[in-house]
Design an enzyme around this catalytic site. Structure first.
Site, mmCIF file in Angstrom:
data_model
loop_
_atom_site.group_PDB
_atom_site.id
_atom_site.type_symbol
_atom_site.label_atom_id
_atom_site.label_comp_id
_atom_site.label_asym_id
_atom_site.label_seq_id
_atom_site.Cartn_x
_atom_site.Cartn_y
_atom_site.Cartn_z
ATOM 1 C CB CYS A 2 -0.851 0.001 1.258
ATOM 2 S SG CYS A 2 -1.557 -1.592 1.627
ATOM 3 N NE ARG A 27 3.466 1.316 -2.777
ATOM 4 C CZ ARG A 27 4.530 0.926 -2.057
ATOM 5 N NH1 ARG A 27 5.693 1.439 -2.298
ATOM 6 N NH2 ARG A 27 4.397 0.026 -1.125
ATOM 7 C CD1 TRP A 74 -2.738 -5.814 -1.984
ATOM 8 C CD2 TRP A 74 -2.835 -4.661 -3.889
ATOM 9 N NE1 TRP A 74 -2.728 -6.709 -3.012
ATOM 10 C CE2 TRP A 74 -2.779 -6.045 -4.195
ATOM 11 C CE3 TRP A 74 -2.909 -3.764 -4.942
ATOM 12 C CZ2 TRP A 74 -2.790 -6.537 -5.499
ATOM 13 C CZ3 TRP A 74 -2.922 -4.238 -6.236
ATOM 14 C CH2 TRP A 74 -2.864 -5.595 -6.505
ATOM 15 C CG ASN A 100 1.960 0.036 3.635
ATOM 16 O OD1 ASN A 100 0.771 0.224 3.432
ATOM 17 N ND2 ASN A 100 2.911 0.521 2.865
ATOM 18 N N GLY A 101 1.278 -3.788 5.602
ATOM 19 C CA GLY A 101 1.756 -5.074 6.107
ATOM 20 C C GLY A 101 0.619 -5.857 6.738
ATOM 21 C CD GLU A 481 5.768 -19.084 -14.836
ATOM 22 O OE1 GLU A 481 4.839 -19.555 -15.517
ATOM 23 O OE2 GLU A 481 5.952 -17.863 -14.703
ATOM 24 C CE LYS A 485 7.025 -15.009 -16.534
ATOM 25 N NZ LYS A 485 5.895 -15.835 -16.350
ATOM 26 C CD GLU A 488 4.840 -13.812 -20.115
ATOM 27 O OE1 GLU A 488 5.366 -14.245 -19.075
ATOM 28 O OE2 GLU A 488 3.862 -13.068 -20.121
ATOM 29 C CG HIS A 504 8.252 -40.745 -26.256
ATOM 30 N ND1 HIS A 504 8.131 -42.072 -26.583
ATOM 31 C CD2 HIS A 504 8.637 -40.727 -24.947
ATOM 32 C CE1 HIS A 504 8.359 -42.824 -25.540
ATOM 33 N NE2 HIS A 504 8.682 -42.039 -24.520
ATOM 34 C CE LYS A 604 0.782 -8.403 -14.015
ATOM 35 N NZ LYS A 604 1.775 -9.508 -13.925
HETATM 36 C C1 AGP Z 1 2.351 -14.553 -17.192
HETATM 37 O O1 AGP Z 1 3.668 -14.028 -17.141
HETATM 38 C C2 AGP Z 1 1.510 -13.851 -18.226
HETATM 39 N N1 AGP Z 1 1.450 -12.456 -17.977
HETATM 40 C C3 AGP Z 1 0.131 -14.498 -18.416
HETATM 41 O O2 AGP Z 1 0.332 -15.833 -18.808
HETATM 42 C C4 AGP Z 1 -0.772 -14.532 -17.157
HETATM 43 O O3 AGP Z 1 -0.222 -15.410 -16.206
HETATM 44 C C5 AGP Z 1 -2.159 -15.019 -17.570
HETATM 45 O O4 AGP Z 1 -2.712 -14.088 -18.489
HETATM 46 C C6 AGP Z 1 -3.123 -15.182 -16.368
HETATM 47 O O5 AGP Z 1 -3.288 -13.950 -15.767
HETATM 48 P P1 AGP Z 1 -4.016 -13.903 -14.317
HETATM 49 O O6 AGP Z 1 -3.130 -14.639 -13.371
HETATM 50 O O7 AGP Z 1 -4.119 -12.440 -14.009
HETATM 51 O O8 AGP Z 1 -5.364 -14.568 -14.462
#
Ligand code: AGP
Length: 609
Positions: A2, A27, A74, A100-101, A481, A485, A488, A504, A604
Site C-alpha cells: 500500500c 503501486r 491494497w 502497511n503489512g 513456467e 518467461k 514472453e 518420443h 498484463k
Molecule cells: C504470465 O507471465 C503472463 N502475464 C500471463 O500468462 C498470465 O499469467 C495469464 O494471463 C493469467 O493472468 P491472471 O493470473 O491475471 O489470471
C-alpha cells in the site's frame, strides 16, 4: 503493497498528503484515506475506489491542516470498502492509525479487546492495532512511548503511522519488515512508504531500519530504537529521477518483483502459520466441506495455470486427492465432468482474466463449490468465488508474472496442508512443512545471490535459437513456467516437456546451439535426468542444470550449472528453481534489448476471450 504519506509543516498538509498518494498510484490500491489534525480533533476522510473518489470527498468538505497522514490500501484483511479504508481510529478517537503489512496475531488481539468491550467498525487488522495503541496511550506518556510499548505485542510485518489529538503537529511511525522513509525539509518534514512520494519536497531521505520508531514535527525528527534509545539522524541524498524511484532503483519492474519474492513469501505466509506450527487459513470453507471434497479441478491461464500444476502435484502426492488442471479457455468449451463433491479452484493474479471468469461462471451454474486464489482482492474472480484466499503478493506491475507465481504456489501449499489437517492425512509432517515454509524466504534470498552467475550464463546463451526446459515431476512443471518467461520477455522460442518425453519426438529438434535447461531437485529422478542430459549432449546440445544436488551428480553431467541450497522438501526446492529461470529470462531479454515490462503483443490482464 500500500501507499503511505505524511506531512507536517506550513503547507496545507491535506493537499501534500493527497499529492504524495497520487505519486504512489503506480503501486496499485483499491481505497484511500487521509487523517488530519484540526482544532476540533482528528478528521478522517476515506473512500473505497480510486483517489478521485477521495478527491471528491475532500472537495465536498474543504479542510486545511498543518499535519496529515494518508494511505492507499491494497486489500488483504477485508474487502475494499469505505469502512476498511485507512486511517482507522482507536476506541475513543484519540488517535488515527494507518498501516502497511499484516499483523499476524490480530485475531488473538481482537479477542482480548472484545473481552474488554471494544467494538470495531472494520474487518481490518489495522483497526485492532489502533485500539491496542490507543489503550497504551490512555495509560499516559507520549504517543511515541505508547507506540513503542504497543508494537511489542504485534507479530508480523508492519509500517504504522499515527497522529493524536493530544500532540499537535506530531507524527509518530514505526517500521517492522514493511518499508518507511522520512523526508527532511526546511521547516517541514515528511514520511512515505516509498521515495517517489518525497522527491518533489526533498531529496534528503532517511530509510527507517527494522524496529526503529520516528517522531516528526515541522522542526525536528527524533529516531529511537525498540528500547527507546535515541539514534543519530543520518540522511541520504537521493538523486534518482521519479521514474526510476518508482522502480525502487531497479531498471525494470520485472527485476524488482523477482527480488521482492523473499518478502512476498513472508507476506503470503503472514498470519497463516500458527505458533504451534499448524496452518491457519481464514475465510475458506468449514471443516466438514473439506472432509467431503473428493476431487479438485484447478482452472487458470498462463503462469497461474503453471502454479495450478504445482498444486496438482502436491494435492496428489500429499493428500492422494485426485486433481486435474485445466486451461480456462479449454475448460469452458470442453464440457467437463463435474461432481457435486468436487472443488473448483481458480488461480488468477489480476482476478479479471476473461477465460478464467467464464469458467468460474460455468462452475457456479453447475453449483460446484468455487475457491479463488487471487492477488487483487476486489477483483471480479475474487468477488464471484464462494471463498477467496489472497496471495498477498502486492501489486505486480510487470506483464511477466514472477512474484505472483511464487505466491500462488505458496498458497496452494498452505491449502494442501490445511486440507491435510482437516482430513487428518496420516504421516503428514505439518510441523516440518510449516517450518520449511518459514525458512523459504531466506533460501529464496540465497538463490537471488546467483544473479551474477546467471548474467554470465545469459551472455553465453544470448544467441541460442531454441531453448528446451526439461524436468521430471514438479521440475517439469516449473520448467513450463521458466519457458513461458523466456518466451514472453526475451522472445526466444522454447520447447518445454517432461524430460522422459524427449525421445518420443522433441529430441529431433536438438542440434548444436540448442540449449536444454534441466530443473533437477528430486534426487530419486537424478539418474534418469542425467541420462536425458546425455541424450541432448550426444546431439551437440548444451545442458544447463539448475539444481540443489550437493552430491555433484547433476553438476558433473551438465555443461553449465546453477546450484542453490536446498529446503528439506523437494517440492519447495522445485519452487526455488524458478527464480534462476526468471532471472535468466530477464537478463536474456535485457541483453537482447527487449521491452521487458511491456513485452510485444501482451497485456498484463487478458480481459478479452
Ligand atoms: C504470465 O507471465 C503472463 N502475464 C500471463 O500468462 C498470465 O499469467 C495469464 O494471463 C493469467 O493472468 P491472471 O493470473 O491475471 O489470471
Amino acid at each position: 503493497m500500500c501507499g503511505i504519506a505524511g506531512y507536517v509543516g506550513s503547507k496545507n498538509a491535506v493537499e501534500v498528503a493527497y499529492d504524495q498518494l497520487k505519486r504512489l498510484e503506480y503501486r496499485g490500491y483499491d481505497s484511500a484515506g487521509i487523517a488530519m489534525q484540526t482544532p476540533d480533533g482528528i478528521r478522517v476522510v476515506k473512500k473505497a475506489g480510486t483517489l478521485n473518489h477521495l478527491r471528491a470527498e475532500l472537495d465536498a468538505h474543504p479542510l486545511e491542516a498543518s499535519c496529515a497522514i494518508g494511505h492507499s490500501r491494497w486489500a488483504t484483511h477485508g474487502g475494499p470498502t469505505d469502512a476498511n479504508a485507512h486511517p482507522h481510529f482507536d476506541f475513543d478517537q484519540t488517535i488515527a492509525v494507518l498501516h502497511n503489512g499484516i499483523i499476524e496475531n490480530y485475531l488473538e488481539l481482537r479477542d482480548e479487546l472484545v473481552a474488554k468491550g471494544h467494538t470495531f467498525r472494520s474487518q481490518t487488522d489495522t483497526e485492532i492495532a489502533a485500539h491496542v495503541i490507543g489503550l497504551e496511550y490512555s495509560q499516559g506518556g507520549s504517543l511515541l512511548e505508547a507506540v513503542r510499548r504497543a508494537v511489542k505485542r504485534f507479530r508480523g510485518a508492519y509500517a504504522l503511522v499515527i497522529i493524536s489529538n493530544r500532540e499537535s503537529e506530531t507524527i509518530v511511525a514505526v517500521r517492522q519488515a514493511s518499508p518507511l522513509v522520512v523526508g527532511l525539509g526546511e521547516g517541514e518534514n515528511l514520511l512515505a512508504s516509498d521515495i517517489p512520494a518525497l522527491l518533489p519536497y526533498t531529496r534528503e531521505v532517511i530509510a527507517l531500519e527494522e524496529g526503529h520508531l520516528v517522531e516528526l514535527t515541522r522542526d525536528r525528527v527524533r529516531l529511537v530504537d525498540a528500547d527507546g534509545r535515541e539514534l543519530p539522524i543520518v540522511s541520504k541524498h537521493i538523486d534518482w529521477d521519479v521514474e526510476s524511484a518508482e522502480r525502487g532503483g531497479y531498471d525494470h519492474f520485472m527485476r524488482k518483483e523477482i527480488h521482492e519474492q523473499p518478502q512476498v513469501i513472508r507476506q503470503c505466509l503472514a498470519g497463516r502459520i500458527t505458533p504451534e506450527d499448524g496452518v491457519r487459513l481464514e475465510g475458506t470453507f468449514s471443516d466438514n466441506v473439506w472432509a467431503e471434497i473428493d476431487r479438485v479441478n484447478i482452472i487458470a491461464c498462463g503462469t497461474a495455470y503453471h502454479a495450478g500444476l504445482m498444486g496438482k502435484h502436491l494435492f496428489e502426492k500429499l493428500l492422494r486427492l485426485p486433481t486435474d488442471v485445466y486451461y480456462a479457455s479449454e475448460f469452458r468449451y470442453g464440457d467437463p465432468v463435474l461432481s457435486q463433491k468436487s472443488l473448483a479452484i481458480f488461480v488468477s493474479q489480476s482476478g479479471e482474466t476473461a477465460d478464467t471468469l467464464a469458467a468460474l461462471k460455468l462452475c457456479k451454474k453447475n453449483r460446484i463449490r468455487t475457491l479463488g486464489i487471487v492477488n487483487v482482492v476486489g477483483s471480479s474472480i475474487a468477488r464471484e468465488c464462494d471463498r477467496t484466499i489472497a496471495t498477498q503478493a502486492g501489486p505486480e506491475i510487470s506483464v511477466a508474472s514472477t512474484k505472483a507465481y511464487t505466491a500462488q504456489v505458496i498458497v496452494l501449499s498452505l491449502l494442501a496442508l490445511h486440507i491435510a489437517q482437516v482430513q487428518e492425512t496420516p504421516g503428514l509432517r505439518v510441523e516440518e512443512w510449516a517450518q520449511a515454509l518459514r525458512d523459504l524466504p531466506e533460501l529464496a534470498s540465497q538463490v537471488l545471490e546467483l544473479e551474477d552467475e546467471v548474467i554470465s550464463i545469459a551472455e553465453k546463451l544470448v544467441d541460442m535459437p531454441l531453448c528446451f526446459f526439461l524436468g521430471r515431476g514438479a521440475d517439469a512443471y516449473v520448467g513450463y513456467e521458466g519457458a513461458l518467461k523466456l518466451k514472453e520477455v526475451a522472445y526466444i522460442p522454447t520447447q518445454e516437456s517432461p524430460a522422459g518425453e524427449m525421445k518420443h519426438g522433441p529430441l529431433a529438434l536438438v542440434e548444436e546451439g540448442v540449449v536444454s535447461v534441466f530443473g533437477a531437485t528430486e534426487p530419486f529422478t537424478f539418474d534418469k535426468v542425467v541420462s536425458n542430459m546425455k541424450e541432448v549432449q550426444a546431439r551437440a546440445g548444451t545442458v544447463l542444470g539448475i539444481t540443489c544436488d550437493s552430491t555433484g551428480t547433476i553438476a558433473k553431467a551438465a555443461d553449465l550449472t546453477l546450484m542453490f541450497s536446498p529446503s528439506r522438501f523437494d517440492f519447495l526446492n522445485a519452487l526455488l528453481s524458478v527464480i534462476p529461470m526468471q532471472l535468466l529470462a530477464y537478463h536474456l531479454a535485457r541483453l537482447r534489448g527487449c521491452s521487458i515490462d511491456q513485452p510485444r503483443n501482451l497485456a498484463k490482464s487478458v480481459t478479452v476471450e
